[in-house]
Scaffold this active site. Structure first.
Site, short mmCIF file in Angstrom:
data_model
loop_
_atom_site.label_atom_id
_atom_site.label_comp_id
_atom_site.label_asym_id
_atom_site.label_seq_id
_atom_site.Cartn_x
_atom_site.Cartn_y
_atom_site.Cartn_z
N GLU A 109 106.41 66.66 32.69
CA GLU A 109 106.56 67.30 34.00
C GLU A 109 105.56 66.70 34.97
O GLU A 109 104.56 66.09 34.55
CB GLU A 109 106.36 68.81 33.87
N ARG A 146 89.92 78.73 39.28
CA ARG A 146 89.37 78.20 38.03
C ARG A 146 87.86 78.43 37.92
O ARG A 146 87.36 78.74 36.84
CB ARG A 146 89.64 76.70 37.93
N LYS A 187 102.39 66.26 37.27
CA LYS A 187 101.05 66.85 37.35
C LYS A 187 100.80 67.17 38.82
O LYS A 187 100.72 66.27 39.64
CB LYS A 187 100.01 65.87 36.82
N LYS A 224 103.55 67.41 27.03
CA LYS A 224 103.11 68.54 26.18
C LYS A 224 103.96 68.62 24.92
O LYS A 224 105.18 68.42 24.99
CB LYS A 224 103.25 69.87 26.94
N SER A 283 90.76 71.84 30.91
CA SER A 283 91.23 70.66 31.62
C SER A 283 92.27 69.97 30.73
O SER A 283 92.70 70.55 29.73
CB SER A 283 90.01 69.78 31.88
N LEU A 284 92.66 68.76 31.07
CA LEU A 284 93.60 68.01 30.24
C LEU A 284 92.97 66.69 29.84
O LEU A 284 92.18 66.11 30.59
CB LEU A 284 94.88 67.70 31.03
N LYS A 298 98.07 59.35 34.09
CA LYS A 298 97.83 59.06 35.51
C LYS A 298 98.65 57.85 35.93
O LYS A 298 98.59 56.80 35.27
CB LYS A 298 96.33 58.79 35.74
N GLU A 342 99.43 76.26 39.72
CA GLU A 342 98.73 75.59 40.83
C GLU A 342 99.22 76.12 42.16
O GLU A 342 100.43 76.25 42.38
CB GLU A 342 99.06 74.09 40.84
S1 IVH Z 1 99.07 72.42 31.77
C1 IVH Z 1 94.74 73.62 29.64
N1 IVH Z 1 100.68 71.41 33.54
O1 IVH Z 1 95.69 69.69 35.95
C2 IVH Z 1 95.36 73.26 30.89
N2 IVH Z 1 98.36 71.52 34.06
O2 IVH Z 1 93.53 67.91 35.23
C3 IVH Z 1 96.83 73.27 30.72
N3 IVH Z 1 97.80 70.69 36.29
O3 IVH Z 1 93.74 72.11 34.34
C4 IVH Z 1 97.41 72.93 31.97
N4 IVH Z 1 99.86 70.15 36.89
O4 IVH Z 1 95.03 72.77 36.56
C5 IVH Z 1 99.41 71.71 33.25
N5 IVH Z 1 102.21 70.55 35.03
C6 IVH Z 1 100.96 70.87 34.74
C7 IVH Z 1 99.91 70.65 35.64
C8 IVH Z 1 98.62 70.99 35.26
C9 IVH Z 1 98.59 70.19 37.26
C10 IVH Z 1 96.35 70.83 36.42
C11 IVH Z 1 95.76 72.00 35.65
C12 IVH Z 1 94.84 71.34 34.66
C13 IVH Z 1 94.47 70.10 35.40
C14 IVH Z 1 93.85 69.07 34.51
#
Ligand code: IVH
Length: 264
Positions: free
Chosen positions: A45, A68, A47, A229, A14-15, A253, A111
């Protein structure tokens, strides 16, 4: 009937979440301290509020697609993933050259989502047919990916974007940065989000967050925030991950918008 499950090649994490700029500043301070550097280059970028999807390619062909699941194991939904028009079944010749070393198999993660414009049309058509409307694009996407009839999935016309790429076999060097990772995904013919902002410091990160928040309603997908990131791949690996999330990334958020009712 159900989908078979299979282990992920590495956990689907997750993040870390943040809800205000104070937390973003604390993240930047932590990154600079842990990396022992004066300045960090970040990417910012959207989300995507979609459904996480992992694709495995072997010898240039789509080999498996997983949801997932619990992050350790996911459902194998390969037939459904093949119906996503932007997901190539076969990669163009020369795809190997995208990686720094020899690679036979790799994984792309991103996604799946329903474009908002298409979601509205689907619901209008359902209404005409006397069917209940789909509650929201995210749930509709999740439900669609778990539909057993692949032709029904094709009719739903899901879209996808990818933001992670790593070699599986043989274990080869990874891409040197997040920017390089996205460029490589695009070269492989996988869809990526055209919105990628690069920030040379915290002030630029904050400006990009404002920019994305202001543009969120122009996008044809649901987004509930931005992802910040550390761009450098070597630094990302050095920062590592907790059991739940990589240390070198932060979700921000957007403030929930309040609906305003005007009484006349
Ligand atoms: S990077 C280790 N980039 O949001 C996960 N995730 O709430 C690295 N997500 O698990 C993910 N947009 O499924 C990344 N631009 C983005 C994203 C993104 C949506 C999702 C992803 C993640 C989740 C966490």
């Amino acid at each position: 009937a159900r989908f078979p499950s299979a282990p992920h090649s590495r956990p689907m994490l997750s993040l870390q979440n943040s809800y205000d700029l104070e937390e973003v500043r604390a993240f930047d301070t932590r990154m600079r301290r842990e990396l022992d550097v004066a300045n960090v280059v970040y990417t910012v970028e959207p989300k995507m509020d979609g459904v996480a999807l992992a694709l495995r390619y072997r010898d240039g062909r789509l080999d498996a697609a997983l949801t997932r699941g619990d992050g350790q194991r996911g459902d194998v939904i390969t037939r459904n993933a093949r119906t996503i028009a932007s997901v190539p079944d076969r990669l163009a010749a020369g795809w190997e050259r995208v990686f720094p070393g020899p690679v036979r198999a790799f994984e792309a993660r991103g996604e799946a989502y329903l474009p908002l414009s298409w979601f509205a049309k689907l619901n209008a058509a359902r209404e005409e047919e006397g069917l209940d409307p789909l509650a929201n694009p995210r749930n509709a996407t999740a439900g669609t990916l778990k539909t057993l009839d692949a032709e029904e999935v094709r009719r739903r016309r899901l879209a996808a974007v990818f933001y992670q790429l790593f070699p599986l076999d043989p274990p080869a060097p990874e891409l040197p940065s997040h920017r390089a990772e996205l460029a490589a995904l695009a070269q492989l013919g996988l869809p990526v989000n055209p919105i990628l902002l690069v920030a040379g410091d915290l002030a630029e990160v904050e400006a990009h967050l404002d920019d994305l928040a202001a543009r969120r309603h122009e996008l044809d997908y649901q987004t509930d925030g931005a992802v910040i990131k550390v761009d450098d791949g070597e630094w990302q690996r050095r920062l590592g991950a907790t059991a739940k999330a990589p240390r070198g990334a932060l979700a921000y958020k957007f403030a929930a918008e309040e609906a305003v009712t005007v009484l006349e």
